[in-house]
Design an enzyme around this catalytic site. Structure first.
Site, PDB file in Angstrom:
ATOM      1  N   LEU A 559       0.826  -1.195   0.000  1.00  0.00           N
ATOM      2  CA  LEU A 559       0.000   0.000   0.000  1.00  0.00           C
ATOM      3  C   LEU A 559       0.866   1.252   0.000  1.00  0.00           C
ATOM      4  CD1 LEU A 559      -2.784   1.363   0.224  1.00  0.00           C
ATOM      5  CD2 LEU A 559      -2.598   1.147   2.724  1.00  0.00           C
ATOM      6  N   GLU A 560       1.913   1.232   0.791  1.00  0.00           N
ATOM      7  CA  GLU A 560       2.817   2.375   0.835  1.00  0.00           C
ATOM      8  C   GLU A 560       3.539   2.565  -0.516  1.00  0.00           C
ATOM      9  OE1 GLU A 560       3.828   1.777   5.585  1.00  0.00           O
ATOM     10  OE2 GLU A 560       5.221   1.094   4.014  1.00  0.00           O
ATOM     11  N   LEU A 561       3.915   1.438  -1.157  1.00  0.00           N
ATOM     12  CA  LEU A 561       4.592   1.531  -2.449  1.00  0.00           C
ATOM     13  C   LEU A 561       3.673   2.118  -3.512  1.00  0.00           C
ATOM     14  CD1 LEU A 561       7.022   0.934  -4.265  1.00  0.00           C
ATOM     15  CD2 LEU A 561       6.139  -1.390  -4.553  1.00  0.00           C
TER      16      LEU A 561
END
Length: 660
Positions: A559-561
């Site tokens: 999700l962060e990527l």
């Protein structure tokens, strides 16, 4: 032998030979009638008998000594070789079938007595000489005696020929020449002799009507020059001599040019009588003009061919020569220690038989052949010639040109019989390039370039950091973001331990960055997705720590990527890939492959990367915003030394967990 002596030799019984009368009317000859008149022979009425044989024998006794004397006169052996005493007159080339002549060169031959004392001979092998028959104009008893003698000596006619080769006063004539007339001939006057070699040339097969138009000429054509736009009268060579003495009547002359007769010419040229009149000379009137002279001599038709090579010459004025080069403004560049060539060209207008023309170089007033130094030499050649106007070239060569040669005077001069001109050559020493200095400077420049290139390759990161510290912009004053770095990593893995114990500590404590770690900075009770997107949006860099468990251990990292990729596409966020451990090919998800292609990767190399001065931390600082370590001199003013890090003591290193 006289007739009286012949009578004394005959016996009394043979004083008179009687010839039968019946044989006289039909068989008597003029010779017998002559003998009868002289009393040597008498007719008898008896029939032909042995006495007729006696009469014939008496004829043989009468003419025998005369025939022997004739042969001895015509063919005798010279005691001294004629070739050794002869004045050589060269070679006379005669075309077969044409008339020709040659004159003896001795003076005083116009006098009648001298002419009669001159004799022409044909020189034969074995030092033999054969007199050439003289053409006689006398008449009377002597002529009849000669005719009578020739009648009985017809078998010697090959010595004398058929009258084609004869002499007249001082002239040897061939009327016409035949191939067998080739050989050596000599004229002799008292104790003087002159020899000429007669060469009869066979007539070629080409006729004047042939397209190639090869006119057969035995002698070299004469040379005639006519000024352009001028006029001249051409006269056939040897025509006057034939018209004055050799011809029975006026000779006929026919002129040709390029195989065309005068009836095809324009009004600029016309044949007037035996002469050719050129009224207006132009360029295409040049070439070979051929004249054929036809005449009769002693009832025999004869002819000969002569040629004139006509050349057009310039009629321009003035006729004074001029120096074309060097001009008054021309300067010759010279260099010491090298060979120097000075070029001079001169123009010479056409002058008839100008033997005084010359072009030369002089050094200090002396010609090169008058100089003691052999370093100076000249060479001349003709550049071009048109209508008699010539352009000549003279080159002065100075070997091993020295400083003493600069002070000398060099003049180029031209002259002919109409005038003279000279011009001085100006010399200038060519500035020599400092090749040694240039080579030294080039070598130093090359060494410095190589040295700078090597230093840049070794200290590239340090130089970039130094440049950023001086001229870089602090992003804290240009945006409203809260965090410098957001850490994205796989939870519950070795990467998490690396982030919490190494990256966070160095970035926050040693480098002065504000670091956001979701597990530490997020508030309880919030939504993970919203909080993650909010933290990523408020950060200037997204540091993705890659390891074998990044894409396998949970959806939080992915999700962060994805949020970082969206921010990267929007232009308000930059991604930094930190590869902690090597990953297998199948572990690279689609988002990671896209990021790997577009972004640089900073690799952790284990123990060598722990030092704060290692390449890992320098490359990472280049990807992060500009920051100066806290406590560095000039932190607020951007003082010197920012970005340069000293190596701390290993016991006090922030990367050593025991030190903390």
């Amino acid at each position: 032998m006289s007739q009286a002596a012949t009578r004394q030799e005959l016996s009394p019984q043979q004083d008179r030979i009687e010839v039968p009368p019946t044989a006289t009317p039909r068989h008597a000859t003029p010779q017998l009638e002559s003998l009868e008149r002289d009393g040597l022979c008498k007719r008898r009425p008896s029939t032909l008998s042995g006495k007729r044989i006696a009469c014939i024998w008496s004829l043989v006794n009468f003419f025998g000594p005369l025939l022997v004397a004739t042969v001895m006169v015509n063919l005798h052996t010279s005691t001294v070789p004629a070739e050794a005493r002869c004045q050589d007159l060269g070679e006379l080339r005669v075309l077969e079938g044409e008339a020709s002549w040659v004159r003896c060169p001795f003076r005083g031959l116009a006098n009648g007595s001298s002419s009669h004392a001159l004799t022409w001979y044909r020189l034969l092998p074995g030092h033999l000489e054969r007199p050439i028959k003289r053409r006689s104009t006398s008449s009377g008893t002597l002529q009849n005696a000669v005719r009578l003698l020739l009648t009985f000596t017809c078998f010697f006619a090959w010595f004398r020929g058929s009258g084609r080769v004869s002499t007249e006063r001082d002239c040897l004539r061939f009327q016409p020449a035949a191939a067998e007339d080739s050989g050596r001939y000599a004229c002799r006057l008292r104790n003087r002799s002159a020899c000429v070699n007669v060469r009869v040339v066979s007539r070629p097969q080409e006729a004047p009507e042939d397209p190639k138009c090869h006119w057969p000429l035995a002698a070299e054509p004469g040379q005639v020059v006519i000024p352009l736009e001028g006029d001249m009268v051409l006269e056939c060579p040897d025509w006057r001599e034939v018209a004055a003495a050799a011809a029975d009547d006026a000779p006929a002359v026919i002129w040709y040019h390029a195989c065309e007769q005068p009836d095809r010419w324009t009004s600029d040229r016309e044949q007037v009588g035996a002469r050719l009149q050129v009224h207006y000379m132009v360029d295409h009137y040049q070439g070979l003009y051929v004249c054929q002279v036809h005449y009769r001599r002693s009832g025999r038709a004869l002819h000969f061919t002569r040629g004139l090579n006509v050349t057009a010459v310039s009629s321009s004025l003035p006729k004074v020569p001029s120096v074309l080069q060097p001009t008054r403004e021309h300067v010759f560049s010279v260099k010491r220690g090298q060979d120097v060539r000075l070029l001079c060209t001169g123009h010479f207008p056409y002058l008839d038989q100008d033997l005084e023309w010359d072009i030369w170089w002089s050094v200090d007033g002396n010609r090169t052949e008058q100089l003691a130094e052999r370093r100076f030499s000249t060479s001349n050649r003709r550049l071009r010639s048109r209508y008699g106007d010539r352009t000549e070239e003279s080159v002065l060569l100075i070997r091993n040109f020295g400083s003493q040669d600069l002070g000398k005077t060099y003049n180029c001069s031209v002259k002919n019989r109409e005038g003279f001109q000279t011009r001085r050559a100006q010399l200038e020493e060519e500035a020599s390039l400092p090749w040694s200095e240039l080579a030294s400077g080039l070598a130093v420049t090359l060494v410095l370039s190589l040295l700078v290139s090597a230093l840049y390759r070794v200290f590239r990161l340090e130089l970039l950091l130094l440049y950023r510290s001086r001229f870089g912009t602090d992003e804290r004053y240009t945006d409203n973001k809260e965090f410098d770095v957001y850490m994205s990593y796989a939870r519950k893995s070795e990467e998490e331990q690396f982030v919490l114990s190494t990256l966070r500590r160095v970035l926050e404590n040693d480098l002065g960055y504000t670091v956001c770690i979701f597990d530490r900075d997020s508030l309880p009770g919030g939504t993970i997705t919203d909080e993650t997107l909010s933290f990523v949006a408020r950060s200037r860099r997204l540091v993705v720590v890659l390891g074998p468990g990044y894409a396998r251990q949970g959806s939080q990292a992915l999700l962060e990527l994805k949020a970082g990729m969206d921010g990267l596409a929007g232009g308000h966020l930059r991604l930094v890939l930190v590869q902690y451990k090597r990953m297998r090919r199948q572990e690279w998800v689609r988002e990671l492959r896209r990021a790997r292609v577009a972004l640089a990767t900073v690799r952790w190399r284990g123990e060598p990367s722990r030092e704060l001065t290692s390449r890992f931390w320098k490359k990472l600082r280049l990807e992060l915003p500009v920051r100066r370590p806290p406590g560095a001199r000039g932190d607020e003013e951007g003082g010197q030394g920012a970005g340069l890090m000293t190596t701390p003591n290993r016991d006090q290193s922030p990367l050593n967990p025991e030190a903390s």
